[in-house]
Design an enzyme around this catalytic site. Structure first.
Site: not given
Ligand code: G3P
Length: 217
Positions: A82-84
């Site tokens: 997951v890219k945040i």
């Protein structure tokens, strides 16, 4: 050193994967938008082509929204990272997701202290953008050197994922500095092979061979 491709184009991803040196993929909302395709279908195709970490980015900017999107993305496949974005709400969500065992790639990093806070909050990857720093007359690779030093000083597990790579020199410097991962656009992958002496050397070998009149097989 791991090679990821920074792309949401399935043909580029397939071609890079066929070289046998591709360890993963990073995408972002801009790259996905360029493809004009359904995000979920695109992710499924990428997951079929590459058996490695695939970064998929959230678009929410509040902690609860990021958690919701992050959990939904992580549930698609164990290879999804997951890219945040590196904002306070993102760091709060990162803490929760990493406690849940979800791998997070923290993106839009432009300073060593941003990288430090992401590592402390449990990021699996930090993505410093070297090209965008170069664009505003800061040496992006200086940031990589700083982050590698800081992470080594405290033995953080967070992997340094060099992003916003624009040319092969960025890749060479990242390797010299000991960065864990480089995410490389397809255009830069093709440039790795370009050398005038390789091209002229091959041309010469082939013409000499032809003149010899021999058959190889
Ligand atoms: O995926 C994030 C990063 O690699 C974007 O690169 O070229 O848009 O600065 P760029």
């Amino acid at each position: 050193m791991k090679f990821f491709i920074d792309s949401a184009n399935i043909d580029e991803i397939r071609d890079a994967a066929s070289m046998g040196v591709l360890d993963g993929v990073t995408t972002n909302p801009s790259l996905v938008s360029k493809e004009g395709r359904n995000y979920r279908e695109l992710l499924d195709e990428i997951l079929e082509v590459v058996d490695g970490p695939i970064s998929a980015e959230v678009v929410a900017t509040d902690k609860e929204g990021i958690l919701k999107e992050g959990r939904a993305l992580a549930a698609i496949h164990e290879n999804i990272v997951v890219k945040i974005p590196l904002i306070p709400e993102g760091i709060k969500a990162l803490n929760v997701l990493s406690d849940e065992g979800i791998k997070v790639n923290v993106t839009l990093c432009f300073s060593p202290t941003q990288a430090l806070i992401a590592a402390k909050a449990g990021a699996a990857y930090i993505s410093p953008f070297v090209g965008r720093l170069d664009d505003i007359s800061h040496d992006g690779m200086d940031l990589i050197e700083q982050i590698v030093t800081i992470y080594d000083n405290y033995a953080f597990d967070t992997e340094v994922l060099v992003a916003s790579i624009r040319h092969p020199l960025h890749l060479a410097q990242a390797a010299e500095m000991g960065a864990d991962v480089a995410t490389i656009p397809y255009s830069t992958i093709t440039k790795i092979f370009k050398h005038p002496l390789t091209d002229s050397g091959l041309e010469r070998f082939l013409s000499d061979w032809k003149e010899s009149g021999q058959q190889l097989i």
